[in-house]
Design an enzyme around this catalytic site. Structure first.
Site, short mmCIF file in Angstrom:
data_model
loop_
_atom_site.label_atom_id
_atom_site.label_comp_id
_atom_site.label_asym_id
_atom_site.label_seq_id
_atom_site.Cartn_x
_atom_site.Cartn_y
_atom_site.Cartn_z
N GLY A 1 0.81 -1.21 0.00
CA GLY A 1 0.00 0.00 0.00
C GLY A 1 0.85 1.27 0.00
N SER A 2 1.91 1.27 0.78
CA SER A 2 2.74 2.48 0.86
C SER A 2 3.36 2.81 -0.49
CB SER A 2 3.84 2.30 1.91
OG SER A 2 3.28 2.06 3.17
N ASN B 1 -8.25 4.11 8.39
CA ASN B 1 -7.72 2.94 9.08
C ASN B 1 -7.91 3.00 10.59
OD1 ASN B 1 -5.75 5.00 8.11
ND2 ASN B 1 -4.44 4.06 9.64
N GLN C 1 -7.87 0.06 3.25
CA GLN C 1 -8.77 -0.47 4.26
C GLN C 1 -10.11 -0.90 3.68
OE1 GLN C 1 -8.43 -1.08 7.61
NE2 GLN C 1 -6.27 -0.51 7.51
N SER D 1 -3.58 -3.23 -0.81
CA SER D 1 -2.49 -3.96 -0.18
C SER D 1 -2.95 -5.34 0.30
CB SER D 1 -1.97 -3.15 1.02
OG SER D 1 -1.01 -3.91 1.72
N HIS E 1 -2.01 -7.60 2.54
CA HIS E 1 -2.08 -8.11 3.92
C HIS E 1 -3.24 -7.55 4.74
CE1 HIS E 1 -0.17 -4.81 6.41
NE2 HIS E 1 0.15 -4.40 5.20
N THR F 1 11.89 -7.92 -10.61
CA THR F 1 11.32 -9.24 -10.85
C THR F 1 10.08 -9.42 -9.99
OG1 THR F 1 13.50 -10.09 -11.34
CG2 THR F 1 11.82 -11.72 -10.78
N CYS G 1 1.69 2.37 13.27
CA CYS G 1 2.86 3.14 12.87
C CYS G 1 3.21 4.19 13.90
CB CYS G 1 2.63 3.83 11.54
SG CYS G 1 1.65 2.86 10.42
C1 LIG Z 1 -1.93 -0.37 5.93
C2 LIG Z 1 -2.26 0.86 5.17
C3 LIG Z 1 -1.37 1.41 4.23
C4 LIG Z 1 0.01 0.87 4.02
O1 LIG Z 1 -0.01 -0.38 3.38
P1 LIG Z 1 1.28 -1.31 3.47
O2 LIG Z 1 0.97 -2.45 2.57
O3 LIG Z 1 1.41 -1.72 4.89
O4 LIG Z 1 2.43 -0.49 3.00
C5 LIG Z 1 -1.77 2.54 3.54
N1 LIG Z 1 -2.98 3.09 3.74
C6 LIG Z 1 -3.86 2.59 4.62
C7 LIG Z 1 -5.20 3.23 4.77
C8 LIG Z 1 -3.54 1.46 5.37
O5 LIG Z 1 -4.42 0.99 6.26
#
Ligand SMILES: *Cc1c(COP(=O)(O)O)cnc(C)c1O
Length: 392
Positions: free
Chosen positions: A72-73, A152, A180, A200, A202, A238, A326
């Site tokens: 996500g980042s 989030n 989210q 993202s 996870h 890759t 974080c």
């Molecule tokens: C977790 C999160 C991210 C970051 O995603 P990562 O995969 O951990 O880098 C960005 N934005 C929101 C709203 C999130 O909850």
């Protein structure tokens, strides 16, 4: 054995068994590089393309519009920096909100140092942006609007389709951090006029370190990661084949059972909110009561510290969070809670319990029961509470 109850699904989720099973062959068996032309390579290539299809289908995009990233980042950084740098000659103004994830906020702050102008929209006490404020903030220099789909920390869901309409009418690119929202909300990037969307793995029972950016066809943005020609020359490196396969499977599972999952989660969430409000005095629900992620419960408990709450919950086997993962470890209260107007001392006493597919009613009861005791015990030790009772 002591129970272990995981209620921090907004921080990360476990990888589902079905997801892991799909991933396993791509470590030691089908380990070919997708760019190689022999058949071992093409197996990986086929798997990556299947995942691209799965992601595209889930959000109403075309597979040519999906680009895999490392999470996500990275997706947020790429969307915002990519559009900013590409459109420097057209304008230097970006609009976002005060309650974005740090992946968006810190990216915008970085761009401010490079000469870009950023408007950070206020939110109301529920965490919603005001659409009139948004329209008023637009200038002829505005090149990008970046507003998160759902928050989030407090779970508030923004009026994304309305923002999309405004952006389209004013001919401005619209990016949304949907990290989210994905897996909890039905998304259609075309209907909603979304130009770029971050997701993202996870956060919806897929692996960590893999994500995607949807980029509407025809939208041009600069590249963030330079190197080989992967992802049609837009994102080098890759491919993380096994994780991409897992992401694809996880997104498919999430949308297969969306309504059923949400119904269950909303029921649990609302029960937990109701029980806490009934059994514990001096609490405040943070975030909008209905325009809210199905699994999000976030409260402030007056007169106590979020950190002490978390530690006490951990001792009875419950994992939750105060603010976002974080920022824990820092003493500053969450920027989101301050933005919805909470004073510092109240923002400090916040607790987020984010429910997921693996939680049940019995666990909710157990957590609330323990919470009642813990809050009572911590308040009895609190000088602030003493003072409050004296004046009362
Ligand atoms: C977790 C999160 C991210 C970051 O995603 P990562 O995969 O951990 O880098 C960005 N934005 C929101 C709203 C999130 O909850």
């Amino acid at each position: 054995m002591q129970k272990y109850i995981y209620m921090d699904n907004a921080a990360t989720t476990p990888v589902k068994k079905e997801v892991l099973e799909e991933m396993l062959p791509y470590f030691s068996e089908n380990y070919g590089n997708p760019s190689s032309i022999y058949s071992l390579g093409s197996k990986s290539k086929v798997a990556v393309e299947k995942a691209r299809e799965q992601v595209a289908k889930a959000i109403g995009a075309d597979k040519k519009e999906i680009f895999f990233t490392a999470g996500g980042s990275e997706s947020d950084n790429w969307a915002i920096k990519g559009v900013a740098y590409k459109n420097k000659s057209k304008g230097n103004h970006i609009i976002t909100s005060k309650i974005e994830h740090h992946a968006v906020l810190h990216t915008c702050e970085y761009l401010e140092k490079q000469g870009f102008d950023v408007t950070y929209l206020d939110v109301d006490e529920d965490g919603l942006i005001n659409l009139e404020d948004l329209e008023k903030a637009i200038t002829d220099k505005t090149i990008l609007i970046s507003i998160m789909y759902a928050n989030n920390e407090i779970g508030t869901i923004q009026p994304i389709s309305e923002i999309g309409k405004i952006a389209k009418k004013r001919n401005i690119y619209f990016h949304t951090d949907a990290v989210q929202a994905l897996g909890s909300i039905k998304i259609d990037v075309k209907d909603q006029n979304i130009d770029m969307l971050s997701l993202s793995g996870h956060k919806f029972y897929g692996p960590k370190g893999v994500g995607a950016l949807y980029i509407r066809q025809g939208l041009k943005l600069d590249t963030l990661i330079s190197g080989g020609g992967q992802e049609r020359g837009k994102r080098a490196g890759t491919e993380n084949v096994a994780s991409i396969v897992g992401l694809g499977k996880a997104i498919e599972l999430a949308y297969e059972n969306l309504e059923e999952n949400n119904e269950k989660l909303i029921k649990l969430r609302d029960k937990m909110i109701k029980d806490i409000e009934e059994k514990i005095p001096y609490v405040r629900l943070n975030g909008h009561r209905n325009k809210r992620l199905p699994g999000n419960v976030n409260f402030c408990f007056r007169f106590i510290e979020g950190e002490s709450l978390l530690l006490s919950l951990d001792m009875v086997g419950v994992a939750g969070s105060s603010g976002s993962a974080c920022t824990s470890g820092s003493l500053d209260p969450s920027h989101v809670l301050l933005s919805i107007g909470l004073p510092h001392e109240i923002a400090h006493g916040s607790l987020r319990l984010s429910l997921g597919s693996f939680n049940n009613e019995e666990e909710v009861d157990y957590v609330v029961e323990n919470l009642v005791e813990i809050v009572d015990r911590l308040r009895k030790m609190s000088p602030l509470y003493d003072k409050f009772l004296e004046v009362k």
